[in-house]
Every structure is written in structure tokens, then in C-alpha cells.
Design an enzyme around this catalytic site. Structure first.
Site, PDB file in Angstrom:
ATOM      1  N   GLU A 297      53.863  -3.480 -13.341  1.00 51.95           N
ATOM      2  CA  GLU A 297      52.792  -2.554 -13.769  1.00 51.95           C
ATOM      3  C   GLU A 297      51.445  -3.264 -13.842  1.00 51.95           C
ATOM      4  OE1 GLU A 297      53.048   0.609 -14.028  1.00 51.95           O
ATOM      5  OE2 GLU A 297      55.160   1.056 -14.411  1.00 51.95           O
TER       6      GLU A 297
ATOM      7  N   ARG B 215      48.429  -2.025 -11.368  1.00 53.62           N
ATOM      8  CA  ARG B 215      47.303  -1.352 -12.023  1.00 53.62           C
ATOM      9  C   ARG B 215      46.117  -2.290 -12.226  1.00 53.62           C
ATOM     10  NH1 ARG B 215      49.792   3.337 -15.883  1.00 53.62           N
ATOM     11  NH2 ARG B 215      51.905   3.298 -15.062  1.00 53.62           N
TER      12      ARG B 215
ATOM     13  N   ASP C 122      61.314   3.681  -4.705  1.00 51.92           N
ATOM     14  CA  ASP C 122      60.195   4.214  -3.911  1.00 51.92           C
ATOM     15  C   ASP C 122      59.295   3.211  -3.185  1.00 51.92           C
ATOM     16  OD1 ASP C 122      59.211   3.398  -6.405  1.00 51.92           O
ATOM     17  OD2 ASP C 122      58.526   5.384  -7.010  1.00 51.92           O
TER      18      ASP C 122
ATOM     19  N   GLU D 216      51.637  11.982  -6.590  1.00 50.27           N
ATOM     20  CA  GLU D 216      52.238  11.779  -5.263  1.00 50.27           C
ATOM     21  C   GLU D 216      52.037  12.941  -4.294  1.00 50.27           C
ATOM     22  OE1 GLU D 216      53.822  11.196  -8.173  1.00 50.27           O
ATOM     23  OE2 GLU D 216      53.740   9.006  -8.175  1.00 50.27           O
TER      24      GLU D 216
END
Ligand SMILES: *[C@@H]1O[C@H](CO)[C@@H](O)[C@H](O)[C@H]1NC(C)=O
Length: 552
Positions: free
Chosen positions: A137, A141, A279, A438
């Protein structure tokens, strides 16, 4: 100063002000008489407005904090000091809007906000903290946000590149111990930013596939910016162990299970998903190819797409909506006909695989445009349509966290919400909407690559649904935007007490870019948090000694 001089100056100022307000009024109202809502300038203005409302509300109630409990109007941090979770994530959206807005007042406001963020990052943000952070993360980010701010500051002239480069290097260096902790180089999931102590995830300590394979765009760009090849090598070294240990990709048709043991590279949890935990493994294979043109990554990506078509893609009853399901045990094991909203990025990914970022009509003229590429484009169209329908068919016009597709004509589920077309259901536990990006992401790609105006209409429709259903007025009348508890509840939606940073970083950015004309998708690669990084020149990379250091 004489009295006359003074009066003349006042006159000039009021004259300039009149011209300025007339100009900005005209700019804003230029397209109000257009035949539909989807004219670029008017839509751009509307998205900027929602962005600024969301952002200003964060600034007013929780400036500097990592988490924004938007409904209650309060901030929180994860650790002893703020990591810049909201600020660094949202910053490049402001930079892009500042560069592309047609509205003078918005441009001035955005410029002020970019400067506010830059000053905070320069003067307040301090990574020397005794806090354990998620490597994944924090990379996507924060490192991604700093690197894209660096890139946009350089190319759009909207900030001071050196501020962002220095912070990115400091953060990158503090994440490195997570890679060094594992004997085979698969980073542990968390690291303490001050002590460098690396920690495996809870329980058995397995690493999520999509976490340790979604650091590569950022670490390669960091290597490029700093001239330090260590970052490149560490990020690439994660692949070899799990390819070597598991007879992968051959025995799995390129589809990998979502859990891997970080000390050996052995596959662990036998769940095959393109949603949560799987993903962006697939996403970063293609995107590394687009970033650096290393042929190995195109080859790997193609292998995974063949496996996806064979094992994961299915169609709903009665209308053949194409979706991507999940498998458990083995690749021929039980199939779950459900799709996380997270999977909806895959339409945009297939579209980029088909065209490499140039418009379809131009791609079709290229010698490399073959049957596989045409198939990728077809899948991109079909799955993006499905994702759009998961919005269009609900009472709020917003999709749920997970949609469950029909496999039989007479399918019925007590207490699940059934879509009007009967193609999908939503379970009571999945009805929330977290303002996820998405679907608008894939639609943004489809618009720029096809030029088909229906895609602009779809994103406008979804944006309107967000604006209507996720706006929340506090008891004192102030406005904010939050995640919501149910997309299928009748009447007023109820807020969850959170504004996700990706609402600002991704969702509004992708909607916005749908309405920017001539945005060139062959020049940038978006990381998985929507931070745009530059496409790098292979010759320049070779000169700097930044080349792929492994092969199958
Ligand atoms: C390159 O980065 C690594 C990891 O942060 C660091 O240990 C090394 O000193 C750096 N090399 C140079 C030349 O700065």
C-alpha cells in the site's frame, strides 16, 4: 503616490476584474447549450467541482491526517505521525486538473492547493517514524504518488520536482529492508519505517501474489530517477523464486494462486482470483512491458491471458454478459461465478494490450496487430460493458462490491438482490460501494482508444450516480462525499464514515480524464493507484544499465 495615479490604478484593477470574470463565466458556460451532458469542457468543470468540494472538506476537517472519517468530519493517523495518505495520493489529480482545466478560477484554486501540498510534503512529512506500514500500500499510494508528482512537476511545470524526488528516494530506501528479510527476495508484507524490522503477514505468513508483484513500476521508476539500480534489481528479483519453485507458468496456464510463501516462493493458498489478492499481478506484467518495452513481460502477460480465457472467463444467463470468475483448489476445480468490483480494471488492461495505448484504428494498421490483439479488444469491450451494467441496473446507478452472475435460466436466491435483466445478483453482505475506480478506469481507456462517445456517456452517468448518492450533508449543512452502505436500498443511501483516498486519487481522476481531449495513453503508464509514470526510452535505460536481469 498621487491621487490621480491611485484612481487610475483602481480603475484598471476593476476593469481587469470585469474582463476576468466575464472570461471565466464564458469558459464555464461555453458548452451548456451542447446537445448532451457529455461535452468535454462542461463535464470537466463538473468533475473539478466535486473534486474540490471533497478536497476542501478534507482540508477543513482533517488536514494532514491519513484517514478521513468524512461523515463525522474527523481525521486519524495509522501511526505516530502522518504518512501523507490523503495528501500524496490526491496531489497528482490536482496537478492534472490544474494543467487541463478550462476554468480560470478553478486553475487558481488548484494551483494554491498544489502549493499547499508541496509545502506540507517538504516541511511536515517525516518518514522517520516508529510505525509498521504495508509495503504494498505504501509503494502504490505514497511512492507512486511522489514519483508521479515528480514526473508531472517536471513535464507540466506544476511544482518543484526536486522536493518529490528526494522524498521518494527516502521512502524507497526505508522500504528496502522488507526485500532483504526474505532469503529468496520476496518482500515481507510490512516494515517498520524507522527500525527496518520486516514482518510477515498474520497467520501462516504467506505473501499475497498481488502485493509483492505490484511494486515493480514504482521501483523501476525510482531507479531511473535516482540512478540507483538497486531498486530495479530488488523489485525484479521477486519473480524468479516462484517461477522456479512451482513449475510455473507451464503447469498453471499462467494463472497463479493468490498466496505464496515469502521465504521459499512456494505457492500456498490454492485460490485463483483476478480480484482481491490476484489482480495487479497481471496488471503489472503488461504495464512493465509498456513502461520499458522489455519483451519478457509481454511474453509473460500473453501466457496469463491465455490461461484467463481458458479457465476464468464465463458468460451469464440470459444475456451472455462476459465476466471473470474464481476457482478454488485447482484450475479445473470449483468455479465461483462472482466478480469483485476490483476485477473491472481488466477491461482497460485488455484494451491496452490490444493497442499499446494508440487508438484502435491506428493499432489495426500496425504489423503487430494480430488475432490475439483483436481478441483482447473484443474481451475489453465485453467485460467493460458488463461492469457498466453492474452500475446501470441498480436503483442507485452504483455497483456493489461483488456481483454474482446467473448460470441457469431459473436461478433464484432468496434474500439476494436480483438485477432487472436477471443476469446478476448481489448478496446482502456485498451491497456496499466504496467509491471504487476500476469501472470508470476501464471506461476511460475505452473512450480514448475507441473514440466511441457511448463511453463518455457511461462515465458521465456513473459520475452523476456518485454525485447524487455519495454526497452527504452533515447536520450542520456542510457537504462531503463518502462510501455508502447499500447500492440497492430504497430511498436515501446511508453513509459509511470514510472517504477513501482513492476517491481523490483514482475515481475522480479517471472520470476527469475521460473528458480531457487528446490525452495520450502511449506516453504514460498508470500505476495501480492511478499515478501516471512516464514511458521510458529503452535506449536510455540501456545506457544507464537498467535492464531485465532474469529470464524464464
Ligand atoms: C542505492 O540504494 C540502496 C538501497 O536504498 C542503498 O543501500 C545504496 O547505498 C544506494 N546506492 C547509492 C550509490 O546511493
Amino acid at each position: 503616490m498621487t491621487k490621480i495615479g491611485m484612481r487610475r490604478i483602481v480603475k484598471w484593477i476593476s476593469c481587469l476584474a470585469t474582463v476576468y470574470f466575464a472570461y471565466s463565466y464564458m469558459q464555464r458556460h461555453r458548452f451548456t447549450t451542447a446537445t448532451d451532458d457529455t461535452g468535454g469542457t462542461e463535464a470537466q468543470y463538473a468533475v473539478e467541482k466535486v473534486f474540490l468540494e471533497s478536497w476542501q472538506d478534507y482540508v477543513a476537517h482533517a488536514w494532514g491526517y491519513d484517514v478521513f472519517n468524512a461523515a463525522s468530519g474527523q481525521g486519524q493517523n495509522f501511526g505516530e505521525k502522518p504518512l501523507g495518505w490523503m495528501i500524496v495520493d490526491a496531489l497528482d489529480t490536482m496537478m492534472l486538473m490544474q494543467a487541463h482545466t478550462k476554468d480560470v478560477r478553478h486553475r487558481l484554486r488548484l494551483r494554491r492547493e498544489v502549493a499547499r501540498c508541496e509545502a506540507w510534503i517538504r516541511d511536515e512529512l517525516d518518514y522517520d517514524m516508529n510505525t509498521e506500514v504495508s509495503v504494498f500500500e505504501t509503494t502504490i499510494r505514497m511512492l507512486g504518488g511522489l514519483l508521479s508528482a515528480h514526473h508531472l512537476a517536471e513535464t507540466l511545470g506544476v511544482g518543484t520536482p526536486a522536493v518529490y524526488a528526494a522524498k521518494a528516494e527516502e521512502l524507497g530506501a526505508r522500504l528496502v529492508p522488507a526485500f532483504l528479510a526474505s532469503p529468496v527476495g520476496i518482500p515481507y508484507s510490512s516494515v517498520n519505517l524507522r527500525t527496518g524490522e520486516a514482518v510477515k503477514s498474520m497467520g501462516i505468513g504467506e505473501a499475497s501474489l498481488a502485493e509483492f508483484t505490484t511494486l515493480q513500476l514504482e521501483f523501476k521508476q525510482l531507479a531511473y530517477v535516482t540512478g540507483n539500480a538497486t531498486y530495479w534489481k530488488l523489485a525484479e528479483a521477486v519473480y524468479k523464486p516462484f517461477f522456479r519453485e512451482n513449475d510455473y507458468p507451464a503447469a498453471y496456464d499462467g494463472i497463479a494462486p493468490v498466496g505464496v510463501l515469502p521465504d521459499t516462493g512456494k505457492f500456498f493458498t490454492p485460490a485463483f482470483k483476478i480480484g482481491a489478492r490476484g489482480d495487479s499481478y497481471y496488471e503489472y506484467l503488461l504495464k512493465q512491458y509498456l513502461q520499458t518495452r522489455e519483451p519478457l513481460y509481454w511474453k509473460l502477460y500473453q501466457t496469463t491471458m491465455t490461461g484467463m480465457a481458458k479457465h476464468m472467463i464465463a458468460r451469464s444467463v440470459p444475456d451472455d454478459y462476459l465476466y471473470i470468475g474464481e476457482r478454488y483448489g485447482t484450475l479445473s476445480g470449483p468455479f465461483m461465478p462472482q466478480m469483485d468490483h476490483l476485477v473491472c480494471f481488466i477491461g482497460g488492461l485488455y484494451a491496452m494490450a490490444a493497442t499499446e495505448g494508440v487508438p484502435l484504428a491506428k493499432a489495426e494498421q500496425q504489423p503487430w496487430f494480430d488475432g490475439d490483439r483483436a481478441l483482447y479488444w473484443q474481451i475489453a469491450e465485453d467485460v467493460t460493458y458488463t461492469c457498466y451494467r453492474t452500475y446501470h441496473e441498480t436503483p442507485t446507478g452504483l455497483a456493489a462490491e461483488i456481483s454474482f452472475f446467473s448460470v441457469r435460466e431459473d436461478e433464484a436466491h432468496d434474500s439476494w438482490w436480483e438485477s432487472p435483466s436477471r443476469n446478476f445478483f448481489i448478496k446482502p453482505t456485498d451491497v456496499q460501494n466504496l467509491q471504487r475506480p476500476e469501472t470508470v478506469e476501464s471506461i476511460m481507456y475505452m473512450w480514448h482508444l475507441s473514440g466511441d462517445s457511448k463511453y463518455r456517456q457511461w462515465n458521465w452517468e456513473i459520475f452523476e450516480a456518485f454525485r447524487k448518492n455519495t454526497a452527504y450533508y452533515r447536520p450542520d449543512g456542510s457537504l462531503t462525499y463518502t462510501s455508502i452502505n447499500s447500492v440497492v436500498a430504497e430511498g436515501q443511501t446511508t453513509p459509511r464514515d470514510n472517504m477513501e483516498s482513492f476517491w481523490l486519487a483514482e475515481t475522480l481522476k479517471y472520470v476527469y480524464l475521460t473528458f480531457v481531449d487528446d490525452f495520450d495513453l502511449s506516453k504514460v503508464v498508470f500505476n495501480t493507484e492511478a499515478h501516471p509514470l512516464p514511458v521510458l526510452d529503452p535506449e536510455e535505460l540501456a545506457r544507464r544499465g537498467l535492464v531485465t536481469g532474469w529470464d524464464l
